[in-house]
Scaffold this motif. Sequence first.
Motif, PDB file in Angstrom:
ATOM      1  N   ASP A 115      34.846  35.525  40.037  1.00 44.24           N
ATOM      2  CA  ASP A 115      33.804  36.538  39.859  1.00 44.24           C
ATOM      3  C   ASP A 115      32.580  36.211  40.718  1.00 44.24           C
ATOM      4  OD1 ASP A 115      35.450  37.764  37.987  1.00 44.24           O
ATOM      5  OD2 ASP A 115      34.530  36.703  36.296  1.00 44.24           O
ATOM      6  N   GLU A 116      31.630  37.146  40.768  1.00 41.67           N
ATOM      7  CA  GLU A 116      30.424  36.953  41.564  1.00 41.67           C
ATOM      8  C   GLU A 116      29.197  37.407  40.776  1.00 41.67           C
ATOM      9  OE1 GLU A 116      31.062  38.878  45.357  1.00 41.67           O
ATOM     10  OE2 GLU A 116      33.010  37.893  45.600  1.00 41.67           O
ATOM     11  N   SER A 161      37.937  45.519  40.966  1.00 35.87           N
ATOM     12  CA  SER A 161      36.635  44.882  40.735  1.00 35.87           C
ATOM     13  C   SER A 161      35.784  45.803  39.875  1.00 35.87           C
ATOM     14  CB  SER A 161      35.919  44.564  42.054  1.00 35.87           C
ATOM     15  OG  SER A 161      35.625  45.736  42.779  1.00 35.87           O
ATOM     16  N   LEU A 162      34.875  45.190  39.141  1.00 36.60           N
ATOM     17  CA  LEU A 162      33.983  45.908  38.232  1.00 36.60           C
ATOM     18  C   LEU A 162      32.551  45.555  38.569  1.00 36.60           C
ATOM     19  CD1 LEU A 162      33.468  47.518  35.485  1.00 36.60           C
ATOM     20  CD2 LEU A 162      33.439  45.245  34.420  1.00 36.60           C
ATOM     21  N   GLU A 163      31.726  46.576  38.814  1.00 38.74           N
ATOM     22  CA  GLU A 163      30.296  46.370  39.044  1.00 38.74           C
ATOM     23  C   GLU A 163      29.551  46.694  37.757  1.00 38.74           C
ATOM     24  OE1 GLU A 163      30.193  47.381  43.840  1.00 38.74           O
ATOM     25  OE2 GLU A 163      29.333  48.814  42.421  1.00 38.74           O
ATOM     26  N   HIS A 206      39.488  42.912  31.247  1.00 42.14           N
ATOM     27  CA  HIS A 206      40.789  42.313  31.585  1.00 42.14           C
ATOM     28  C   HIS A 206      40.598  41.105  32.496  1.00 42.14           C
ATOM     29  CE1 HIS A 206      44.859  41.926  33.183  1.00 42.14           C
ATOM     30  NE2 HIS A 206      45.282  42.754  32.247  1.00 42.14           N
ATOM     31  N   GLU A 207      41.367  40.046  32.242  1.00 42.10           N
ATOM     32  CA  GLU A 207      41.200  38.781  32.953  1.00 42.10           C
ATOM     33  C   GLU A 207      41.470  38.893  34.456  1.00 42.10           C
ATOM     34  OE1 GLU A 207      43.900  35.980  31.299  1.00 42.10           O
ATOM     35  OE2 GLU A 207      45.704  37.096  31.900  1.00 42.10           O
ATOM     36  N   ASN A 208      42.219  39.896  34.877  1.00 43.95           N
ATOM     37  CA  ASN A 208      42.532  40.039  36.300  1.00 43.95           C
ATOM     38  C   ASN A 208      41.454  40.790  37.083  1.00 43.95           C
ATOM     39  OD1 ASN A 208      44.920  38.679  35.932  1.00 43.95           O
ATOM     40  ND2 ASN A 208      46.185  40.521  35.800  1.00 43.95           N
ATOM     41  N   VAL A 209      40.489  41.351  36.386  1.00 45.28           N
ATOM     42  CA  VAL A 209      39.417  42.106  37.050  1.00 45.28           C
ATOM     43  C   VAL A 209      38.405  41.132  37.651  1.00 45.28           C
ATOM     44  CG1 VAL A 209      37.480  43.697  36.683  1.00 45.28           C
ATOM     45  CG2 VAL A 209      39.684  44.118  35.552  1.00 45.28           C
ATOM     46  N   LYS A 210      38.028  41.406  38.889  1.00 46.69           N
ATOM     47  CA  LYS A 210      36.956  40.644  39.544  1.00 46.69           C
ATOM     48  C   LYS A 210      35.627  41.271  39.142  1.00 46.69           C
ATOM     49  CE  LYS A 210      35.259  39.239  44.124  1.00 46.69           C
ATOM     50  NZ  LYS A 210      35.463  37.776  44.002  1.00 46.69           N
ATOM     51  N   ILE A 211      34.796  40.521  38.432  1.00 46.45           N
ATOM     52  CA  ILE A 211      33.533  41.044  37.911  1.00 46.45           C
ATOM     53  C   ILE A 211      32.397  40.723  38.881  1.00 46.45           C
ATOM     54  CG2 ILE A 211      31.825  40.842  36.060  1.00 46.45           C
ATOM     55  CD1 ILE A 211      34.188  40.181  34.178  1.00 46.45           C
TER      56      ILE A 211
END
Length: 216
Positions: free
Chosen positions: A144-145, A99-101, A112-117
């Motif tokens: 994503d959120e 995940s990326l904050e 990257h498309e697999n990263v949860k943003i």
Amino acid sequence: MVKSQTLKINEIFYSLQGESSRIGLPTIFIRLTGCPMRCNYCDTAYAFHEGKNLSIDAIIEEIKQYDTNFITVTGGEPLAQRNCYSLLDQLCSLGYNVSLETGGALSINEVHENVKIILDIKTPGSGESENNHWDNLPLIKQKDEIKMVITNQEDYEWSKNIIQEKGLYLNYDILFSPSFGQLEPSQLADWILQDNLKVRMQVQLHKIVWGEKKGV
């Protein structure tokens, strides 16, 4: 041999995820140095400048000591360092659940498309609402959120309006978080329930467990 790219890293630590729908999960945190914004409630100002240069290879070697598949890349603002994209790519290629904050001022187009943003929309109380990069919203994926930190009732009403204006109810999981030490969680909970607002309220679990400090 291709030389590994480097990033300025503030800290790498293992803790419980304190926010988002992954709250409570044991997670590796990679905190990058640097941020273009100066939010009034920032709790990681130490990450503006402090850090050491590490190659992506060295970062990956360090995280191997922890027995979890969950990784959160955070900051500061991680996307302020160009090589963050390469780090995310490599973590995904290794099979990590990443995940990326991000603070929402920079484009997420190349993530990257697999990263949860976890995309932060800055409220007026942050002092940075003029820097929201609204072109990010069409790029948000179903998994994503979107996060909004609420400092007072003005922020709450502003956030409600943004949700309506931008049509965020249609596709996105929306997080409302009371600013730690500025707004009582019970007050935010009351507003949400009174308005029957379709959002997920969250509190910062790590601060409840350990207090406001580094490395948690």
